[in-house]
Design an enzyme around this catalytic site. Structure first.
Site, PDB file in Angstrom:
ATOM      1  N   ASP A   1       0.880  -1.166   0.000  1.00  0.00           N
ATOM      2  CA  ASP A   1       0.000   0.000   0.000  1.00  0.00           C
ATOM      3  C   ASP A   1       0.922   1.222   0.000  1.00  0.00           C
ATOM      4  OD1 ASP A   1      -2.044   1.803   0.048  1.00  0.00           O
ATOM      5  OD2 ASP A   1      -3.118   0.873   1.715  1.00  0.00           O
TER       6      ASP A   1
HETATM    7  C1  BGC Z   1      -4.910   3.362   0.019  1.00  0.00           C
HETATM    8  C2  BGC Z   1      -4.952   2.368  -1.132  1.00  0.00           C
HETATM    9  C3  BGC Z   1      -4.694   3.072  -2.421  1.00  0.00           C
HETATM   10  C4  BGC Z   1      -3.352   3.756  -2.336  1.00  0.00           C
HETATM   11  C5  BGC Z   1      -2.967   4.501  -3.587  1.00  0.00           C
HETATM   12  C6  BGC Z   1      -3.661   4.204   0.003  1.00  0.00           C
HETATM   13  O1  BGC Z   1      -3.781   5.252   0.910  1.00  0.00           O
HETATM   14  O2  BGC Z   1      -5.014   2.679   1.243  1.00  0.00           O
HETATM   15  O3  BGC Z   1      -6.183   1.722  -1.173  1.00  0.00           O
HETATM   16  O4  BGC Z   1      -4.735   2.182  -3.488  1.00  0.00           O
HETATM   17  O5  BGC Z   1      -3.393   4.709  -1.271  1.00  0.00           O
HETATM   18  O6  BGC Z   1      -3.799   5.596  -3.754  1.00  0.00           O
END
Ligand code: BGC
Length: 777
Positions: A248
């Site tokens: 993530d």
């Molecule tokens: C989120 C993810 C997301 C990623 C990229 C993170 O803060 O938890 O779900 O895909 O950011 O935007």
């Protein structure tokens, strides 16, 4: 096959790249290290001399969020992105219970992603809805793992058919936003295996997503991004995942540990903070170059395979995608109550008073990384006015900024009493729920509650239309003539609302999450959201309906509930168990449309074990099918149950106990008109008996019991603790070796021969003759 569903295997080249990617030979160690973290916020490295083309990853599950580096890149829903179709949120799509619909949406997203140059779309989110308070529940499908896995797999299949990879997230036990980068989910293995992992497992084993995204949080103290058990032992060794694991955004703090644990791609890059430590660790022997090579190979191989599966660049048909979004919004809307007022007659008598700011300023998508820029936006107010010949009035009734405005409220209430029917739009504003924080209560905003109360004193029927990403307290609207839950219905939710109200479409949704009577009834209430960076999953496997059923709690609306505009009768349950010694059954049931219009029904199958060696939920969803049935016609649905469906996760892994099981079929978890009980005579799986096994464990073993009694009869003779049933009743939990010592024997002399006898008695050629021997020497 890696990352590619069967449907497109035919398009792929004969010679598939192997896990040792051919480009490795052309890369320096530094170049390889640069490939396992991003080149930019959304892309991976391009290395031209080695023929490596970077890939673009971007959000998100409800639409393509492709940003332009010149106008800003972020993962918080702040900077703008290219126009893309905003499909309904996951609460709505989950409520559709329609796997093929999710596949079609996946295909549309795949097409839009391709057109925008996106290689990997970051979704679906399949975390469990552990509490209705989770700020991100609108990105998750369900409180049930089988349901989330089946729908998530449909979505992944759809998008990957188009040669765009999915990223199943957030792996794992990421069911809250509070303290999400540090919180440790303290959760036992059985609960993980039965509740928090199966949706991921199903998607991995059924459709091989191109990537899996590890979550921010820790699990039992270890960050998911460096959790070897999770990323390697479970994901790859147990389930056979062949794609790559991406972090993530910002989940990695130690690149070396993460790579060694099984993470392949760190996103986004932390300057040289990601690459330099890897090189240093290889230099000083803490990390093997093979580990780096493997991660590089997984990333490059996945990208190669996606590209090999592509046809020519598609031109998205945004009109068609808008129609699909409209259809999906209806399919995911749940009609919770209806005293017969719906559908409204578009040619009927009297004024329709549309009340509620949300009818003209819709909330149709969630906030945070899934926030996108819709290609267009339908307003319910316009769509309702267009759909009927009746006079339509509008009053805002409340302000969306949360400020109470008595003037606005009074005007709305006064005017509404002149109408034949009030259609009241209420729900949660953006500020109430979002990625990044959790809610603290289930209430609708105060200004809306005041309006609801004021309208309830008038003598006009009220139809409530809800826009919210997660469950709200529906007590205040319980007396409405109808309640239509539309979730965050996407860019076409306004026109879908009119379709539903006038019966142009039917509400096809059924709840994929229980609506409780009160927050204090909810499963995680006493363990939410944790403190000091720790949250205890103390309710264990009992989340959602598993909890309410085990506690015998009344709920406002049960899991699986939802009304349509047709009615159905259930009949002819048939359960075939081909061999009681194998945990397997075929179940058939017939559904008849007894209503006055064609309609769809979600037929649900629950399995209820009567007894087991471990505590088990009262019933668990083990199959479902959405069927469309024309008026007066019947359809037969068939389910296959296999060993895993009967099993729980015990010390011997997946275990199905012998005994009775009730199979129940019906329209919701609390309305199951068809039931039949079957009996399984499968072999009881047990841990091998040893001297450390308890007396009770020996007694429970059909062969070991007799042998143990004989052995103890000899050693405990004359002892103050004789080997009698009376003594066993109180000493049953004692390890056998301890009992032997207490009763005057020498464990070494007794246990060894006993185990030999047991082995001889249970050896395959003795299987027929398993009675204890006379002589236990
Ligand atoms: C989120 C993810 C997301 C990623 C990229 C993170 O803060 O938890 O779900 O895909 O950011 O935007």
């Amino acid at each position: 096959m890696l990352g590619i569903p069967t449907a497109i295997i035919a398009d792929m080249p004969e010679e598939l790249p192997t896990m040792t990617h051919p480009a490795l030979d052309r890369l320096t160690r530094e170049e390889k290290a640069s490939l396992v973290s991003g080149a930019t916020f959304w892309t991976t490295e391009t290395i031209e001399h080695a023929g490596i083309e970077g890939a673009t990853l971007t959000d998100g599950p409800h639409g393509v969020r492709m940003q332009n580096p010149d106008t800003g890149e972020d993962h918080l829903g702040i900077a703008q992105s290219a126009p893309a179709t905003a499909f309904p949120d996951r609460s709505a799509l989950g409520s559709s219970w329609d796997v093929s619909l999710l596949q079609r949406i996946g295909e549309a997203l795949g097409t839009e992603a391709r057109a925008l140059g996106v290689d990997i779309l970051l979704g679906p989110g399949v975390n469990m809805k552990r509490s209705p308070l989770c700020g991100r529940n609108f990105e998750y499908l369900s409180e049930d793992p089988l349901h989330a896995g089946a729908l998530g797999a449909g979505w992944v299949r759809g998008i990957q058919v188009k040669g765009v990879g999915a990223s199943v997230k957030h792996f794992a036990a990421n069911s809250q936003e509070t303290d999400r980068l540090k919180i440790s989910a303290e959760v036992d293995e059985r609960t993980l295996r039965e509740i928090y992992l199966p949706a991921f497992e199903h998607i991995v084993t059924e459709v091989q997503p191109a990537t899996v995204m590890c979550s921010y949080n820790r699990i039992n103290g270890v960050h998911a991004s460096r959790n070897r058990w999770l990323l390697t032992e479970v994901l790859r060794d147990d389930w056979g995942f062949e794609g790559y694991v991406v972090s993530d955004w910002g989940a990695v703090s130690d690149s070396v540990e993460s790579l060694a644990a099984g993470l392949d791609l760190e996103m986004p890059p932390r300057g040289n903070g990601s690459v330099a430590p890897l090189l240093a660790a290889i230099d000083d022997g803490r990390l093997s170059e093979e580990t780096l090579d493997l991660a590089v190979s997984r990333i490059l191989t996945t990208h190669d395979r996606l590209r090999a599966a592509r046809s020519e660049l598609p031109q998205p048909d945004f009109e068609a995608h808008h129609s699909l979004a409209r259809q999906a919004a209806s399919a995911g809307s749940v009609l919770l109550t209806n005293d017969g007022i719906l559908p409204l007659d578009p040619d009927g008598q009297g004024t329709i008073a549309v009340v509620g700011e949300l009818a003209r300023t819709p909330r149709y998508q969630g906030a945070g990384s899934s926030h996108i820029n819709p290609t267009r936006l339908d307003l319910a107010l316009d769509a309702i006015s267009r759909a009927t010949a009746r006079p339509v009035t509008f009053e805002a009734g409340y302000r969306l900024d949360g400020e109470r405005d008595d003037e606005v409220l009074a005007t709305a209430t006064r005017n509404a009493q002149e109408a034949a029917v009030v259609v009241l739009f209420v729900g949660l504003p953006d500020a109430a729920e979002s990625e990044g924080f959790d809610r603290e209560h289930l209430d609708l905003p105060e200004a809306q509650l005041a309006l609801i109360e004021a309208l309830s004193t008038r003598d006009v029927p009220v139809v409530v239309v809800l826009s919210n990403g997660a469950v709200v307290d529906l007590g205040p609207v319980a007396d409405a003539s109808a309640i239509l839950e539309m979730w965050l219905g996407g860019q076409a939710s306004g026109s879908a609302a009119a379709d539903l109200l006038f019966g142009i479409s039917e509400p096809g949704g059924r709840l994929a999450e229980t609506v409780p009577l009160r927050l204090s009834d909810t499963p995680a209430y006493l363990n939410w959201p944790g403190s000091d960076h720790v949250v205890l999953y103390g309710e264990r496997v009992y989340i959602g309906y598993r909890w309410y059923d085990a506690r015998e709690l009344e709920v406002r609306f049960p899991f699986g509930h939802g009304l349509g505009y047709a009615t159905f009768a259930y009949s002819d349950l048939e359960v075939v168990v081909p061999d009681p010694q194998t945990a397997q059954a075929t179940v058939r049931a017939t559904i008849t449309n007894t209503g006055e219009r064609d309609g769809s029904e979600v037929v649900q199958l629950y399995l209820a074990p009567h007894s087991a060696r471990v505590d088990r939920p009262v019933r668990e969803l083990r199959g479902f099918e959405k069927v469309r049935v024309p008026v007066g016609e019947s359809r037969t649905v068939e389910f296959e149950l296999g060993e895993r469906d009967f099993a729980y996760w015990g010390e011997q892994g997946w275990t199905a106990d012998p005994g009775e099981y009730t199979i129940a079929v019906g329209p919701s978890s609390r309305s199951l008109p068809l039931t039949e009980t079957i009996s399984l005579d499968v072999e009881l799986k047990r841990a091998p008996l040893t001297g450390e096994s308890s007396i009770n464990e020996w007694l429970a073993d059909p062969v070991g019991s007799g042998l143990m009694r004989q052995a103890l009869a000899a050693t405990s003779e004359g002892s103050p603790i004789p080997a009698t049933d009376e003594v066993f009743r109180v000493a049953g939990g004692m390890p056998l070796e301890t009992f032997v010592g207490f009763s005057g024997g020498n464990p070494v002399d007794v246990i060894g021969p006993l185990l030999k006898d047991l082995q001889a008695a249970t050896a395959p050629d003795k299987a027929q003759d398993s009675a204890p021997r006379e002589d236990t020497e």
